[in-house]
Design a protein around this motif. Structure first.
Motif, PDB file in Angstrom:
ATOM      1  N   UNK A  86       0.860  -1.171   0.000  1.00  0.00           N
ATOM      2  CA  UNK A  86       0.000   0.000   0.000  1.00  0.00           C
ATOM      3  C   UNK A  86       0.902   1.229   0.000  1.00  0.00           C
ATOM      4  N   UNK A  87       1.039   1.854  -1.163  1.00  0.00           N
ATOM      5  CA  UNK A  87       1.957   2.984  -1.342  1.00  0.00           C
ATOM      6  C   UNK A  87       1.211   4.282  -1.042  1.00  0.00           C
ATOM      7  N   UNK A  88       1.409   4.789   0.158  1.00  0.00           N
ATOM      8  CA  UNK A  88       0.617   5.915   0.637  1.00  0.00           C
ATOM      9  C   UNK A  88       1.454   7.171   0.875  1.00  0.00           C
ATOM     10  N   UNK A  89       2.305   7.139   1.888  1.00  0.00           N
ATOM     11  CA  UNK A  89       2.980   8.361   2.340  1.00  0.00           C
ATOM     12  C   UNK A  89       4.120   8.775   1.423  1.00  0.00           C
ATOM     13  N   UNK A  90       4.405  10.083   1.445  1.00  0.00           N
ATOM     14  CA  UNK A  90       5.414  10.641   0.543  1.00  0.00           C
ATOM     15  C   UNK A  90       6.491  11.418   1.286  1.00  0.00           C
ATOM     16  N   UNK A  91       6.441  11.406   2.605  1.00  0.00           N
ATOM     17  CA  UNK A  91       7.444  12.087   3.407  1.00  0.00           C
ATOM     18  C   UNK A  91       7.854  11.228   4.585  1.00  0.00           C
ATOM     19  N   UNK A 139       7.352   7.201  -0.250  1.00  0.00           N
ATOM     20  CA  UNK A 139       8.492   6.981   0.640  1.00  0.00           C
ATOM     21  C   UNK A 139       8.177   5.916   1.684  1.00  0.00           C
ATOM     22  N   UNK A 140       9.199   5.142   2.012  1.00  0.00           N
ATOM     23  CA  UNK A 140       9.139   4.174   3.115  1.00  0.00           C
ATOM     24  C   UNK A 140       7.923   3.249   3.003  1.00  0.00           C
ATOM     25  N   UNK A 141       7.752   2.641   1.839  1.00  0.00           N
ATOM     26  CA  UNK A 141       6.601   1.760   1.607  1.00  0.00           C
ATOM     27  C   UNK A 141       6.890   0.371   2.176  1.00  0.00           C
ATOM     28  N   UNK A 142       6.139  -0.091   3.166  1.00  0.00           N
ATOM     29  CA  UNK A 142       6.354  -1.444   3.703  1.00  0.00           C
ATOM     30  C   UNK A 142       6.123  -2.498   2.627  1.00  0.00           C
ATOM     31  N   UNK A 185      15.217  -0.249  -2.608  1.00  0.00           N
ATOM     32  CA  UNK A 185      15.142  -0.907  -1.297  1.00  0.00           C
ATOM     33  C   UNK A 185      15.877  -0.088  -0.236  1.00  0.00           C
ATOM     34  N   UNK A 186      15.293  -0.036   0.943  1.00  0.00           N
ATOM     35  CA  UNK A 186      15.880   0.703   2.053  1.00  0.00           C
ATOM     36  C   UNK A 186      16.238  -0.254   3.183  1.00  0.00           C
ATOM     37  N   UNK A 187      17.182   0.152   4.001  1.00  0.00           N
ATOM     38  CA  UNK A 187      17.597  -0.647   5.152  1.00  0.00           C
ATOM     39  C   UNK A 187      17.053   0.009   6.418  1.00  0.00           C
ATOM     40  N   UNK A 231      13.424  -4.737   8.130  1.00  0.00           N
ATOM     41  CA  UNK A 231      12.239  -5.158   7.384  1.00  0.00           C
ATOM     42  C   UNK A 231      12.274  -4.600   5.972  1.00  0.00           C
ATOM     43  N   UNK A 232      11.374  -5.127   5.140  1.00  0.00           N
ATOM     44  CA  UNK A 232      11.291  -4.704   3.748  1.00  0.00           C
ATOM     45  C   UNK A 232      10.663  -3.318   3.650  1.00  0.00           C
ATOM     46  N   UNK A 233      11.434  -2.359   3.186  1.00  0.00           N
ATOM     47  CA  UNK A 233      10.966  -1.004   2.917  1.00  0.00           C
ATOM     48  C   UNK A 233      11.509  -0.574   1.566  1.00  0.00           C
ATOM     49  N   UNK A 234      10.811   0.339   0.922  1.00  0.00           N
ATOM     50  CA  UNK A 234      11.317   0.847  -0.362  1.00  0.00           C
ATOM     51  C   UNK A 234      10.737   2.214  -0.646  1.00  0.00           C
ATOM     52  N   UNK A 235      11.541   3.030  -1.300  1.00  0.00           N
ATOM     53  CA  UNK A 235      11.028   4.236  -1.941  1.00  0.00           C
ATOM     54  C   UNK A 235      10.617   3.845  -3.356  1.00  0.00           C
ATOM     55  N   UNK A 236       9.475   4.338  -3.796  1.00  0.00           N
ATOM     56  CA  UNK A 236       8.944   3.955  -5.106  1.00  0.00           C
ATOM     57  C   UNK A 236       8.696   5.206  -5.940  1.00  0.00           C
TER      58      UNK A 236
END
Length: 370
Positions: A123-128, A154-157, A191-193, A198-203
């Motif tokens: 669920x790609x929601x937040x942008x900050x 940003x920071x999409x689980x 992909x972010x650390x 856990x799995x996070x990514x900026x998209x």
């Protein structure tokens, strides 16, 4: 409102607790982390086989339709062992987005796949850096064959592994959600650390073209529906928090009963007894708030207030318990060899997901006219 579990819920809780203790113990999470991995594909397949992914899906679409209390019990069990899977993003967020906002064709296409665990969503929601669902800048522009999406999330689980993205974007007349294949042209994932491994990514969505039927529900989201989808997620996070709280408290309680200092058990020291008692009281109050929030959602009355109270309270209690876990364990609690630090790191992340305690106190106040 029933605080006690019924027979079916008790059986489900026992099954989920046993499953995650056996298939996803803390040692398995450590192995993933040390190997620079964030997900175990075999675990996700087994979660689907257990039927956990279908707890919120109607029986007509292959689910069990056991309700939010059931999904909360599963998420709590997974969190107790630091299990990592797409269950929250797929089995809860995607399930409720499609169930509440999707067309009949979209429900028929996606709900059975969610119920079986065949696909995973993000669920790609937040942008900050902070949760701000009212500040969506990603745009969707009508095109000849559908829509064109542009913007950054940003920071999409689960963002780096999901097969399908649910992208929130702004139309001329409101917000809308789009079902976007993660491999669509124009999608790039970084992909972010995270501190909790856990799995996070900026998209990035760079002029991503999607068909007209990718628009969830066929038009803009009703603001109340979006709020409800997010409130389902916030309660799910609160349930995960209860799992972390329970595991950290049990760990600390066991340590107080076995660690000796000055020739006696440290649990016999009155100061530590008082601190443990304070934690227990806060845990029970928090669980009551979480159950009340689930009940509010299922009754459709006072949802926002109850959910924000539960999320804020769970965040505060989780910080208290994980901090005390570190402190009461003394020096060993500061080492990576001990599990307490893993729970504290996860706690710090969950407190911010879908709104920090401060966000939800502010929201609760506004909803109550302050």
């Amino acid at each position: 409102m029933a605080f006690a579990l019924n027979e079916d819920q008790t059986l489900l809780k026992d099954a989920a607790d046993g499953f995650f203790a056996d298939k996803a113990p803390v040692s398995a999470f450590r192995k993933l982390r040390d190997g620079k991995q964030t997900l175990a594909p075999d675990l996700w397949d087994e979660i689907g086989a257990m039927g956990f992914t279908g707890a919120l899906i109607p029986e007509a679409h292959g689910g069990s339709d056991m309700g939010l209390r059931a999904m909360g019990l599963i998420l709590e069990a997974q969190a107790r062992t630091l299990g990592t899977s797409p269950l929250f993003q797929t089995g809860l967020m995607a399930a409720m987005a499609v169930k509440l906002a999707g067309t009949e064709a979209q429900k028929a296409a996606y709900l059975p796949k969610i119920a079986s665990g065949e696909v995973s969503f993000a669920f790609a929601l937040d942008e900050g850096a902070h949760h701000a669902p009212d500040k969506i800048a990603t745009t969707a522009v009508k095109a000849a064959q559908g829509w064109t999406l542009s913007g950054t999330k940003r920071f999409v689980p689960d963002g780096s592994h999901a097969a399908i993205l649910i992208v929130l974007a702004r139309l001329d007349d409101g917000l809308a959600a789009f079902l976007v294949p993660a491999d669509a042209q124009g999608i790039s994932r970084k992909p972010l650390s995270g501190v909790d491994s856990r799995d996070l990514a900026d998209i990035d969505c760079e002029a991503v073209s999607v068909d007209a039927d990718a628009l969830l529900g066929g038009g803009p989201l009703d603001p109340a529906t979006l709020d409800l989808i997010l409130d389902y997620g916030r309660v799910g996070i609160a349930c995960e928090m209860m799992g972390l709280i329970g595991a950290a408290f049990d760990m600390t309680h066991d340590y107080l009963k076995t660690r000796t200092q000055f020739g006696q058990l440290i649990g016999s020291f009155q100061a530590l007894q008082h601190r443990a008692a304070t934690m227990l009281v806060e845990i029970e109050l928090t669980r009551s708030c979480v159950v009340a929030a689930i009940d509010a959602i299922e009754r459709g009355k006072g949802v926002g207030e109850a959910v924000s109270l539960a999320k804020a309270r769970a965040g505060d209690t989780l910080q208290l318990v994980t901090n005390e876990t570190i402190q009461m364990h003394g020096g060993i609690g500061m080492t990576d060899a001990h599990d307490s630090g893993l729970y504290l790191k996860r706690a710090r992340v969950l407190e911010a997901v879908y709104g920090s305690s401060a966000f939800h106190r502010d929201r609760w106040a506004k909803l109550n006219g302050y």
